[in-house]
Design a protein around this motif. Structure first.
Motif, PDB file in Angstrom:
ATOM      1  N   SER A 167     -29.787 -28.854  -9.990  1.00  0.00           N
ATOM      2  CA  SER A 167     -28.886 -29.871 -10.539  1.00  0.00           C
ATOM      3  C   SER A 167     -27.433 -29.437 -10.421  1.00  0.00           C
ATOM      4  O   SER A 167     -26.553 -30.247 -10.094  1.00  0.00           O
ATOM      5  N   ALA A 168     -27.164 -28.186 -10.678  1.00  0.00           N
ATOM      6  CA  ALA A 168     -25.799 -27.673 -10.569  1.00  0.00           C
ATOM      7  C   ALA A 168     -25.304 -27.746  -9.125  1.00  0.00           C
ATOM      8  O   ALA A 168     -24.147 -28.106  -8.869  1.00  0.00           O
ATOM      9  N   ILE A 169     -26.173 -27.441  -8.181  1.00  0.00           N
ATOM     10  CA  ILE A 169     -25.802 -27.515  -6.764  1.00  0.00           C
ATOM     11  C   ILE A 169     -25.524 -28.961  -6.364  1.00  0.00           C
ATOM     12  O   ILE A 169     -24.543 -29.257  -5.679  1.00  0.00           O
ATOM     13  N   SER A 170     -26.372 -29.886  -6.813  1.00  0.00           N
ATOM     14  CA  SER A 170     -26.169 -31.308  -6.507  1.00  0.00           C
ATOM     15  C   SER A 170     -24.879 -31.826  -7.118  1.00  0.00           C
ATOM     16  O   SER A 170     -24.135 -32.584  -6.487  1.00  0.00           O
ATOM     17  N   LEU A 171     -24.606 -31.432  -8.339  1.00  0.00           N
ATOM     18  CA  LEU A 171     -23.383 -31.858  -9.010  1.00  0.00           C
ATOM     19  C   LEU A 171     -22.149 -31.315  -8.297  1.00  0.00           C
ATOM     20  O   LEU A 171     -21.157 -32.027  -8.127  1.00  0.00           O
ATOM     21  N   ASP A 172     -22.226 -30.086  -7.839  1.00  0.00           N
ATOM     22  CA  ASP A 172     -21.118 -29.502  -7.092  1.00  0.00           C
ATOM     23  C   ASP A 172     -20.886 -30.279  -5.800  1.00  0.00           C
ATOM     24  O   ASP A 172     -19.748 -30.583  -5.448  1.00  0.00           O
ATOM     25  N   SER A 173     -21.956 -30.633  -5.103  1.00  0.00           N
ATOM     26  CA  SER A 173     -21.826 -31.420  -3.871  1.00  0.00           C
ATOM     27  C   SER A 173     -21.201 -32.779  -4.157  1.00  0.00           C
ATOM     28  O   SER A 173     -20.378 -33.274  -3.380  1.00  0.00           O
ATOM     29  N   LEU A 174     -21.589 -33.402  -5.254  1.00  0.00           N
ATOM     30  CA  LEU A 174     -21.019 -34.687  -5.637  1.00  0.00           C
ATOM     31  C   LEU A 174     -19.524 -34.555  -5.902  1.00  0.00           C
ATOM     32  O   LEU A 174     -18.732 -35.383  -5.444  1.00  0.00           O
ATOM     33  N   PHE A 175     -19.109 -33.521  -6.610  1.00  0.00           N
ATOM     34  CA  PHE A 175     -17.689 -33.317  -6.903  1.00  0.00           C
ATOM     35  C   PHE A 175     -16.889 -33.068  -5.630  1.00  0.00           C
ATOM     36  O   PHE A 175     -15.774 -33.563  -5.482  1.00  0.00           O
ATOM     37  N   VAL A 176     -17.446 -32.317  -4.702  1.00  0.00           N
ATOM     38  CA  VAL A 176     -16.766 -32.060  -3.433  1.00  0.00           C
ATOM     39  C   VAL A 176     -16.585 -33.375  -2.675  1.00  0.00           C
ATOM     40  O   VAL A 176     -15.508 -33.679  -2.165  1.00  0.00           O
ATOM     41  N   ASP A 177     -17.641 -34.198  -2.620  1.00  0.00           N
ATOM     42  CA  ASP A 177     -17.563 -35.480  -1.934  1.00  0.00           C
ATOM     43  C   ASP A 177     -16.609 -36.429  -2.650  1.00  0.00           C
ATOM     44  O   ASP A 177     -15.878 -37.184  -2.013  1.00  0.00           O
ATOM     45  N   LEU A 178     -16.603 -36.388  -3.971  1.00  0.00           N
ATOM     46  CA  LEU A 178     -15.690 -37.227  -4.749  1.00  0.00           C
ATOM     47  C   LEU A 178     -14.238 -36.879  -4.454  1.00  0.00           C
ATOM     48  O   LEU A 178     -13.394 -37.767  -4.339  1.00  0.00           O
ATOM     49  N   HIS A 222     -13.607 -38.194  -0.757  1.00  0.00           N
ATOM     50  CA  HIS A 222     -13.700 -39.641  -0.572  1.00  0.00           C
ATOM     51  C   HIS A 222     -13.677 -40.372  -1.915  1.00  0.00           C
ATOM     52  O   HIS A 222     -14.661 -41.007  -2.300  1.00  0.00           O
ATOM     53  N   PRO A 223     -12.566 -40.343  -2.632  1.00  0.00           N
ATOM     54  CA  PRO A 223     -12.545 -40.958  -3.969  1.00  0.00           C
ATOM     55  C   PRO A 223     -12.754 -42.469  -3.952  1.00  0.00           C
ATOM     56  O   PRO A 223     -13.282 -43.030  -4.899  1.00  0.00           O
ATOM     57  N   LYS A 224     -12.376 -43.145  -2.871  1.00  0.00           N
ATOM     58  CA  LYS A 224     -12.519 -44.601  -2.817  1.00  0.00           C
ATOM     59  C   LYS A 224     -13.976 -45.039  -2.752  1.00  0.00           C
ATOM     60  O   LYS A 224     -14.288 -46.190  -3.019  1.00  0.00           O
TER      61      LYS A 224
END
Length: 61
Positions: free
Chosen positions: A27-38, A41-43
């Protein structure tokens, strides 16, 4: 300390459950990936307008 080692109580369950540890790590790895993508690509995730949404013109068919 004995209760923790036996897996009793909340802390004992957290420390002695390998499946929970693996799930939390994933879960921590997935959340980190989400934050990097956010950040990249914030839009994709955030859409807002100060003045509201533009009305689209009705299409003539």
């Amino acid at each position: 300390m004995e209760k923790i080692n036996r897996g009793e109580g909340s802390l004992g369950l957290l420390i002695n459950d390998k499946k929970l540890y693996n799930n939390l790590t994933a879960s921590a790895i997935s959340l980190d990936s989400l934050f990097v993508d956010l950040k990249k690509h914030p839009k994709r995730y955030v859409h807002f307008s100060v003045f509201g949404r533009k009305e689209s013109k009705p299409s003539s068919r």
